[in-house]
Every structure is written in C-alpha cells, then in structure tokens.
Design a protein around this motif. Structure first.
Motif, PDB file in Angstrom:
ATOM      1  N   GLN A 164       0.998  -1.170  -0.034  1.00  0.00           N
ATOM      2  CA  GLN A 164       0.190   0.021  -0.005  1.00  0.00           C
ATOM      3  C   GLN A 164       0.821   1.366  -0.019  1.00  0.00           C
ATOM      4  O   GLN A 164       0.438   2.370  -0.395  1.00  0.00           O
ATOM      5  N   ALA A 165       1.938   1.180   0.553  1.00  0.00           N
ATOM      6  CA  ALA A 165       2.866   2.463   0.544  1.00  0.00           C
ATOM      7  C   ALA A 165       3.495   2.995  -0.793  1.00  0.00           C
ATOM      8  O   ALA A 165       4.094   3.851  -0.886  1.00  0.00           O
ATOM      9  N   ILE A 166       3.730   1.776  -1.641  1.00  0.00           N
ATOM     10  CA  ILE A 166       4.240   2.074  -2.745  1.00  0.00           C
ATOM     11  C   ILE A 166       3.275   2.913  -3.576  1.00  0.00           C
ATOM     12  O   ILE A 166       2.045   2.483  -3.666  1.00  0.00           O
ATOM     13  N   ASP A 167       3.801   4.119  -4.063  1.00  0.00           N
ATOM     14  CA  ASP A 167       3.211   4.917  -5.165  1.00  0.00           C
ATOM     15  C   ASP A 167       2.874   4.132  -6.196  1.00  0.00           C
ATOM     16  O   ASP A 167       3.864   3.870  -6.941  1.00  0.00           O
ATOM     17  N   PRO A 168       1.692   3.926  -6.781  1.00  0.00           N
ATOM     18  CA  PRO A 168       1.374   3.139  -7.978  1.00  0.00           C
ATOM     19  C   PRO A 168       1.971   3.559  -9.317  1.00  0.00           C
ATOM     20  O   PRO A 168       2.061   3.042 -10.202  1.00  0.00           O
ATOM     21  N   PHE A 169       2.092   5.240  -9.215  1.00  0.00           N
ATOM     22  CA  PHE A 169       2.368   5.871 -10.421  1.00  0.00           C
ATOM     23  C   PHE A 169       3.767   5.965 -10.469  1.00  0.00           C
ATOM     24  O   PHE A 169       4.633   6.515  -9.725  1.00  0.00           O
ATOM     25  N   SER A 170       4.653   5.540 -11.855  1.00  0.00           N
ATOM     26  CA  SER A 170       6.102   5.491 -12.176  1.00  0.00           C
ATOM     27  C   SER A 170       6.073   6.847 -12.539  1.00  0.00           C
ATOM     28  O   SER A 170       7.156   7.433 -12.192  1.00  0.00           O
ATOM     29  N   ALA A 171       5.283   7.532 -13.285  1.00  0.00           N
ATOM     30  CA  ALA A 171       5.240   8.608 -13.867  1.00  0.00           C
ATOM     31  C   ALA A 171       4.198   9.480 -14.499  1.00  0.00           C
ATOM     32  O   ALA A 171       3.199   8.809 -14.766  1.00  0.00           O
ATOM     33  N   ILE A 172       4.493  10.690 -14.543  1.00  0.00           N
ATOM     34  CA  ILE A 172       3.096  11.345 -15.521  1.00  0.00           C
ATOM     35  C   ILE A 172       3.849  12.442 -16.350  1.00  0.00           C
ATOM     36  O   ILE A 172       4.895  12.902 -16.062  1.00  0.00           O
ATOM     37  N   ASN A 201       2.267  -0.822 -18.909  1.00  0.00           N
ATOM     38  CA  ASN A 201       1.062  -0.671 -18.263  1.00  0.00           C
ATOM     39  C   ASN A 201       0.723   0.839 -18.232  1.00  0.00           C
ATOM     40  O   ASN A 201       0.655   1.693 -17.106  1.00  0.00           O
ATOM     41  N   ALA A 202       1.143   1.348 -19.536  1.00  0.00           N
ATOM     42  CA  ALA A 202       0.877   2.863 -19.699  1.00  0.00           C
ATOM     43  C   ALA A 202      -0.420   3.297 -20.032  1.00  0.00           C
ATOM     44  O   ALA A 202      -1.297   2.442 -20.601  1.00  0.00           O
ATOM     45  N   LEU A 203      -0.886   4.523 -19.902  1.00  0.00           N
ATOM     46  CA  LEU A 203      -2.274   5.102 -20.410  1.00  0.00           C
ATOM     47  C   LEU A 203      -1.735   6.373 -20.880  1.00  0.00           C
ATOM     48  O   LEU A 203      -1.327   7.197 -20.495  1.00  0.00           O
ATOM     49  N   LYS A 204      -2.354   6.526 -22.281  1.00  0.00           N
ATOM     50  CA  LYS A 204      -2.179   7.998 -22.999  1.00  0.00           C
ATOM     51  C   LYS A 204      -3.557   8.561 -23.153  1.00  0.00           C
ATOM     52  O   LYS A 204      -4.289   7.758 -23.590  1.00  0.00           O
ATOM     53  N   VAL A 205      -3.923   9.732 -23.004  1.00  0.00           N
ATOM     54  CA  VAL A 205      -5.123  10.442 -23.073  1.00  0.00           C
ATOM     55  C   VAL A 205      -4.956  11.600 -23.993  1.00  0.00           C
ATOM     56  O   VAL A 205      -3.842  12.568 -23.580  1.00  0.00           O
ATOM     57  N   LEU A 206      -5.810  11.928 -24.797  1.00  0.00           N
ATOM     58  CA  LEU A 206      -5.750  13.207 -25.672  1.00  0.00           C
ATOM     59  C   LEU A 206      -6.643  14.157 -25.003  1.00  0.00           C
ATOM     60  O   LEU A 206      -7.922  13.901 -24.952  1.00  0.00           O
ATOM     61  N   LEU A 229       1.980   2.984 -14.546  1.00  0.00           N
ATOM     62  CA  LEU A 229       1.781   2.196 -13.196  1.00  0.00           C
ATOM     63  C   LEU A 229       2.892   1.173 -12.874  1.00  0.00           C
ATOM     64  O   LEU A 229       3.257   0.374 -13.692  1.00  0.00           O
ATOM     65  N   ARG A 230       3.335   1.231 -11.622  1.00  0.00           N
ATOM     66  CA  ARG A 230       4.094   0.116 -11.158  1.00  0.00           C
ATOM     67  C   ARG A 230       3.344  -0.983 -10.586  1.00  0.00           C
ATOM     68  O   ARG A 230       1.892  -0.807 -10.430  1.00  0.00           O
ATOM     69  N   ASN A 231       3.919  -2.060 -10.305  1.00  0.00           N
ATOM     70  CA  ASN A 231       3.199  -3.299  -9.810  1.00  0.00           C
ATOM     71  C   ASN A 231       3.344  -3.162  -8.370  1.00  0.00           C
ATOM     72  O   ASN A 231       3.756  -2.260  -7.817  1.00  0.00           O
ATOM     73  N   GLY A 232       2.796  -4.059  -7.581  1.00  0.00           N
ATOM     74  CA  GLY A 232       2.746  -4.087  -6.022  1.00  0.00           C
ATOM     75  C   GLY A 232       4.292  -4.004  -5.095  1.00  0.00           C
ATOM     76  O   GLY A 232       4.383  -3.774  -4.230  1.00  0.00           O
ATOM     77  N   THR A 233       5.335  -4.366  -6.231  1.00  0.00           N
ATOM     78  CA  THR A 233       6.547  -4.690  -5.543  1.00  0.00           C
ATOM     79  C   THR A 233       7.404  -3.224  -5.974  1.00  0.00           C
ATOM     80  O   THR A 233       8.698  -2.973  -5.633  1.00  0.00           O
ATOM     81  N   GLY A 234       6.821  -2.468  -6.611  1.00  0.00           N
ATOM     82  CA  GLY A 234       7.418  -1.030  -7.014  1.00  0.00           C
ATOM     83  C   GLY A 234       8.263  -1.048  -8.279  1.00  0.00           C
ATOM     84  O   GLY A 234       8.714  -0.057  -8.863  1.00  0.00           O
ATOM     85  N   ASN A 235       7.930  -2.140  -8.898  1.00  0.00           N
ATOM     86  CA  ASN A 235       8.537  -2.296 -10.266  1.00  0.00           C
ATOM     87  C   ASN A 235       7.642  -1.746 -11.446  1.00  0.00           C
ATOM     88  O   ASN A 235       6.423  -2.053 -10.935  1.00  0.00           O
TER      89      ASN A 235
END
Length: 133
Positions: free
Chosen positions: A35-43, A102-107, A59-65
């Motif tokens: 739960q402590a791991i920030d799920p977002f790798s980048a924006i 596990n990326a998402l792009k939005v226009l 997004l990262r997975n539950g281990t931070g990768n």
C-alpha cells in the motif's frame, strides 16, 4: 552513545549499512509495503497544440517495479485550471495497456491557448502527483 534518527521515506527505498551500527526500524500506524508504494511510475504531458495535449502515466506493480504485463487498470485523468481541481475542464477514463509497460495515454481536447493547466490521474482513490503545462 545512542543516536536517534527519524525520517520518512517514500517506498521503495534501499538502505545500506556499513560498520558496527545497530538500526532498529519501528513503523507505527503505517500501511503495508504494497500500500505504501506509489502506484504511479511517472506522469507527463506533451504534443501540445492550441486546443489539446497528450497526457500519459505509467503504473508500477505491487513491488514497486514498472509493470511489463499484468491486468489492465482503470484510471481517470482530471485536467483543471485550478491547482486544487475545484473545477474541471477535462476528464476522461481509460485502461492501462499491460503489454505497453502498463501505460495510459489520453488526448485532452477542448483546451484554450495561453492557459496554464494542471493534471493528475486517479487510481481508485489514489492520486498521482500533479503536473502542469
């Protein structure tokens, strides 16, 4: 001699100890590591025009990768001219693509030229950092 050092770190972290040091790590009222791991790798935002911008996250997975595969995750992008997001000028939901890191792009469209915008992603109540362009 006893030294007390207290620090908040954002997981994941790496601690290296050398020499004759005893470290006692106490965690009170803290979430589990997953739960402590920030799920977002980048924006990020880019490819701006006078009326649109491409905004993405990963997004990262539950281990931070960073996830290379897994389950698609539903995210909501919010764009506002207000850093508190009291008013929204654009909102869109989408699914991450596991086979694409596990990326998402939005226009984001319908924007106005010469305007500062703030954006963030929402992952089931967990908010990403806020970006601006």
């Amino acid at each position: 001699m006893l030294y007390k050092y207290s620090s908040f770190v954002k997981w994941p972290c790496k601690i290296t100890v050398t020499g004759s040091i005893l470290i006692i790590l106490t965690v009170a009222n803290s979430p589990s590591l997953a739960q402590a791991i920030d799920p977002f790798s980048a924006i990020s935002a880019g490819d701006m025009t006078s009326t649109s911008a491409v905004i993405w996250t990963q997004l990262r997975n539950g281990t931070g990768n960073t996830q290379a595969s897994g389950t698609a995750t539903s995210l909501t992008l919010d764009v506002s001219t207000d850093p508190t997001f009291a008013t929204s000028v654009f909102s869109s939901s989408g699914m991450t693509v596991p086979d694409n890191g596990n990326a998402l792009k939005v226009l984001a469209s319908g924007l106005s030229a010469n305007t500062q915008y703030f954006y963030r992603f929402n992952n089931a109540g967990t908010l990403s950092d806020t970006g601006t362009f």
